[in-house]
Design a protein around this motif. Sequence first.
Motif, short mmCIF file in Angstrom:
data_model
loop_
_atom_site.label_atom_id
_atom_site.label_comp_id
_atom_site.label_asym_id
_atom_site.label_seq_id
_atom_site.Cartn_x
_atom_site.Cartn_y
_atom_site.Cartn_z
N VAL A 12 0.87 -1.17 0.00
CA VAL A 12 0.00 0.00 0.00
C VAL A 12 0.91 1.22 0.00
CG1 VAL A 12 -1.73 1.30 1.28
CG2 VAL A 12 -1.83 -1.20 1.25
N PHE A 13 0.80 2.07 -1.02
CA PHE A 13 1.63 3.26 -1.10
C PHE A 13 0.98 4.37 -0.29
CE2 PHE A 13 3.45 7.06 -3.12
CZ PHE A 13 4.79 6.76 -2.97
N HIS A 14 1.42 4.49 0.95
CA HIS A 14 0.83 5.44 1.89
C HIS A 14 1.87 5.78 2.94
CE1 HIS A 14 -1.75 7.02 5.08
NE2 HIS A 14 -2.68 7.17 4.16
N PRO A 15 1.93 7.04 3.38
CA PRO A 15 2.93 7.41 4.39
C PRO A 15 2.84 6.61 5.70
CG PRO A 15 1.99 9.37 3.40
CD PRO A 15 1.19 8.21 2.89
N CYS A 16 1.67 6.16 6.07
CA CYS A 16 1.51 5.46 7.35
C CYS A 16 1.60 3.94 7.23
CB CYS A 16 0.17 5.84 7.97
SG CYS A 16 0.08 7.57 8.43
N VAL A 17 1.97 3.43 6.06
CA VAL A 17 2.10 1.99 5.87
C VAL A 17 3.55 1.65 5.53
CG1 VAL A 17 1.33 -0.02 4.55
CG2 VAL A 17 -0.29 1.81 5.08
N ASP A 18 4.13 0.76 6.31
CA ASP A 18 5.51 0.36 6.09
C ASP A 18 5.64 -0.34 4.74
OD1 ASP A 18 7.82 -1.61 6.18
OD2 ASP A 18 8.16 -0.55 8.06
N PRO A 19 6.53 0.12 3.86
CA PRO A 19 6.63 -0.46 2.53
C PRO A 19 7.19 -1.88 2.50
CG PRO A 19 8.34 1.19 2.83
CD PRO A 19 7.45 1.24 4.06
N VAL A 20 7.85 -2.30 3.56
CA VAL A 20 8.45 -3.64 3.60
C VAL A 20 7.49 -4.65 4.25
CG1 VAL A 20 10.37 -5.02 4.50
CG2 VAL A 20 10.78 -2.69 3.65
N HIS A 22 4.22 -3.98 5.14
CA HIS A 22 2.83 -3.66 4.78
C HIS A 22 1.98 -3.43 6.03
CE1 HIS A 22 3.61 -6.37 1.04
NE2 HIS A 22 4.41 -5.33 1.07
N THR A 23 2.60 -3.01 7.13
CA THR A 23 1.93 -2.80 8.41
C THR A 23 1.55 -1.33 8.57
OG1 THR A 23 3.21 -4.59 9.37
CG2 THR A 23 2.14 -3.09 10.91
N LEU A 24 0.31 -1.09 8.96
CA LEU A 24 -0.19 0.26 9.21
C LEU A 24 0.33 0.74 10.57
CD1 LEU A 24 -2.16 2.63 8.48
CD2 LEU A 24 -3.90 1.35 9.74
N ASN A 25 0.67 2.01 10.65
CA ASN A 25 1.13 2.60 11.91
C ASN A 25 -0.09 2.87 12.80
OD1 ASN A 25 2.37 3.93 13.99
ND2 ASN A 25 3.10 5.65 12.77
N VAL A 26 -0.51 1.87 13.53
CA VAL A 26 -1.70 1.96 14.38
C VAL A 26 -1.41 2.77 15.65
CG1 VAL A 26 -3.40 0.63 15.68
CG2 VAL A 26 -2.64 -0.17 13.45
N LYS A 27 -0.17 2.75 16.10
CA LYS A 27 0.19 3.47 17.33
C LYS A 27 -0.01 4.97 17.18
CE LYS A 27 3.17 0.18 19.51
NZ LYS A 27 4.38 -0.05 20.28
N GLN A 28 -0.04 5.45 15.96
CA GLN A 28 -0.29 6.88 15.73
C GLN A 28 -1.71 7.25 16.17
OE1 GLN A 28 1.09 7.94 11.89
NE2 GLN A 28 0.37 10.03 12.01
N GLY A 29 -2.63 6.33 16.07
CA GLY A 29 -4.01 6.58 16.46
C GLY A 29 -4.35 6.07 17.86
N PHE A 30 -3.66 5.02 18.28
CA PHE A 30 -3.89 4.42 19.60
C PHE A 30 -2.53 4.26 20.28
CE2 PHE A 30 -7.15 2.87 16.73
CZ PHE A 30 -8.31 3.07 17.45
N HIS A 31 -2.18 5.20 21.13
CA HIS A 31 -0.87 5.12 21.78
C HIS A 31 -0.78 3.92 22.70
CE1 HIS A 31 0.02 8.95 20.05
NE2 HIS A 31 -1.08 9.46 20.57
N ASP A 55 -1.83 11.88 7.79
CA ASP A 55 -1.02 12.51 8.83
C ASP A 55 0.45 12.19 8.56
OD1 ASP A 55 0.13 13.53 11.10
OD2 ASP A 55 -0.99 12.25 12.50
N LEU A 56 1.25 13.22 8.41
CA LEU A 56 2.67 13.04 8.10
C LEU A 56 3.58 13.23 9.31
CD1 LEU A 56 2.78 15.00 4.71
CD2 LEU A 56 2.53 12.54 5.06
N SER A 57 3.01 13.21 10.51
CA SER A 57 3.81 13.49 11.70
C SER A 57 4.84 12.40 12.01
CB SER A 57 2.91 13.73 12.91
OG SER A 57 2.13 12.59 13.18
N SER A 58 4.55 11.14 11.70
CA SER A 58 5.53 10.07 11.91
C SER A 58 5.35 8.99 10.84
CB SER A 58 5.41 9.48 13.32
OG SER A 58 4.09 9.06 13.57
N PRO A 59 5.76 9.32 9.61
CA PRO A 59 5.55 8.38 8.50
C PRO A 59 6.46 7.16 8.58
CG PRO A 59 6.82 10.27 7.76
CD PRO A 59 6.41 10.54 9.18
N LEU A 60 5.93 6.04 8.10
CA LEU A 60 6.72 4.82 7.96
C LEU A 60 7.27 4.69 6.55
CD1 LEU A 60 4.46 2.26 9.86
CD2 LEU A 60 6.45 3.48 10.71
N ASN A 61 6.62 5.32 5.59
CA ASN A 61 7.05 5.30 4.20
C ASN A 61 7.46 6.74 3.82
OD1 ASN A 61 7.27 5.31 1.40
ND2 ASN A 61 5.64 3.80 1.13
#
Length: 100
Positions: A12-20, A22-31, A55-61
Amino acid sequence: GDVPKVVFENPVFHPCVDPVTHTLNVKQGFHKWKRNVNHIWQLLLYTRRVFYKIDLSSPLNMEAANLYEKDFEQFKARAKSCVTDWKEQLYLSKDHPDPH
């Protein structure tokens, strides 16, 4: 406790999804995930929301984040290409244990 993971089967080509991974940065929404407070439906809403409000505050991609900020048309083209690839993968027959 630990925050649940959302892992996409395909890239998934998205700033919040790790390109390797394919994991969504869920901690950004749920600490912190609280078992008696947080629910799976909230996780699903969050997953949907990250595609509408990026949200580009802590991108994975970093590539996706940089394109989103500096070349939005190229970002859209890459994201659209990703969606097209997903649509093609959706209809490929795979051996899957789920009968549904």
